[in-house]
Design an enzyme around this catalytic site. Structure first.
Site, PDB file in Angstrom:
ATOM      1  CB  SER A  91      -0.945   0.010   1.210  1.00 18.32           C
ATOM      2  OG  SER A  91      -2.012  -0.881   1.004  1.00 18.32           O
ATOM      3  CE  LYS A 105      -4.029   1.255  -1.064  1.00 19.90           C
ATOM      4  NZ  LYS A 105      -4.429   0.495   0.112  1.00 19.90           N
ATOM      5  CB  SER A 157      -4.525   1.819   3.827  1.00 25.69           C
ATOM      6  OG  SER A 157      -3.620   1.231   2.907  1.00 25.69           O
TER       7      SER A 157
END
Length: 394
Positions: free
Chosen positions: A60, A63, A125
């Site tokens: 993640s 991101k 997230s």
């Protein structure tokens, strides 16, 4: 063209403070993280490098690139924060349920603002939020991924590639390095300071309703250093079975900002422990000493075929030196490096040189910019310059 190294004799007042004592050792730091990287933005000094250029899946932490593309569009006026995005039923179906990882708990056909989607990406997230925002910006996730890779190249991420908007495992298509993640984090912090402050470091965010009771769903920020390290204000965690537990983080104390990356840790709790320990070590075991204020004249560079024979070189930002805390070491060597002579025209503020500072424990390079505009010499000016060179006057 050859690289000119201006002698440290140009900067004698700084070198006079260098201590003649024996070189202090760099403070030691051991970590079970497979990858660990720590940089001090006040000086550009790398304080810890353990596999900083090893390719790895970001999970993640990818991101951050999705967020930075959005930040860039917002600051250009091309993406309003209040723009409403539709959650496509197909997107909801793919990124809904336990098998879809972290979620913002969006609903099919729901209308969500860009602002709230960014909170869902940064704080929660949300894999669903990342794809919905990507589709809202570019029409499809693959089209948005093309924007991510284009922007990565412009930011100077030399060893990274993105295949999804949320970092979901994709058989190695998506990869980064710790050094590139730190570069990306720095870009978010320095290029978009207002948006960075608005969206990062939020302790929690509430979105969606529980089944049955319909209660609000509040989720805490997973950032492991928030509330544990003074000045912590970002950035992003990541976890998959393949990548392990990772974190790209930043904190600022007394005007000194550090960026850290850890990856390949074994557990949620180990990520907290190592992230806090590394950031505290960076602030406590090292100290920052100022060298030049922003805009200070550091030296001069020769200019070829210009309206002036030289151009002042000034500090683009405040320049400092990072040294082990409590020790008397200092500057060993300081040089200005540029490819020269520089060729006119030169724009004021253009990055034309670097100040390379060597201490007992590290070497740092920071940009210097042209303090004045230097135009190209006219015909008679070039003729006069050629004559001076011919007779040895230049």
């Amino acid at each position: 063209m050859r690289a000119h190294l201006l002698s440290t004799a140009v900067l004698p007042f700084l070198l006079a403070s260098a201590a003649p004592a024996a070189a202090p050792a760099a403070p030691p730091f051991d970590t079970p993280a497979r990858v660990a990287f720590l940089i001090d933005l006040s000086s550009g000094a790398v304080l810890l490098d353990k596999g900083a250029d090893v390719r790895m899946p970001p999970a993640s932490m990818a991101k951050m690139m999705t967020t930075d593309v959005a930040f860039e569009l917002i600051d250009k006026g091309e993406l309003p924060l209040n723009k409403m995005c539709t959650v496509r039923p197909e997107t909801w179906a793919k990124w809904h349920g336990p098998q879809a990882g972290s979620t913002m708990f969006l609903s099919p056909n729901e209308q969500v603002s860009v602002e709230n989607l960014l909170h869902g990406i940064v704080t929660l997230s949300g894999n669903d939020a990342s794809v919905v925002l990507a589709e809202c910006i570019a029409g499809t996730e693959p089209a948005f991924v093309n924007q991510m890779n284009d922007w990565a190249g412009r930011l100077g991420l030399k060893n990274s590639h993105f295949g999804t908007a949320n970092g979901w495992p994709d058989n190695g298509v998506t990869y980064v390095t710790a050094r590139d993640l730190a570069t990306l984090a720095r870009a978010e912090i320095e290029h978009h300071p207002k948006l960075y402050k608005q969206f990062y470091a939020q302790p929690s965010f509430t979105w969606g309703k529980t089944l049955g009771s319909g209660a609000d769903i509040k989720q805490d920020n997973r950032n492991p250093i928030l509330g544990k390290v003074a000045g912590a204000d970002g950035l992003k965690t990541g976890h998959t079975e393949e990548a392990g537990y990772g974190f790209t983080g930043s904190a600022e104390q007394n005007g000194r900002r550090l960026i850290m990356v850890v990856a390949g840790l074994n557990s949620f709790n180990q990520r907290i422990e190592e992230s806090v320990r590394l950031m505290q070590w960076g602030f406590n075991a090292w100290q920052s000493k100022p060298l030049f204020d922003k805009g200070a004249n550091v030296g001069d560079a020769q200019v070829q075929l210009g309206s002036a024979a030289s151009v002042p070189l000034v500090a683009e930002n405040k320049i400092a030196l990072t040294l082990p805390a409590g020790l008397g070491g200092g500057v060993k060597n300081m040089k200005i490096r540029y490819n020269g002579p520089l060729v006119a025209p030169i724009a004021k503020g253009a990055h034309v040189a670097d100040l390379v500072v060597t201490t007992d424990t590290s070497t740092a390079s920071v940009p210097l910019v042209a303090g004045d505009e230097v135009g190209r010499a006219g015909f008679f000016g070039r003729l006069w310059l050629g004559f001076k060179q011919l007779v040895g006057m230049a």
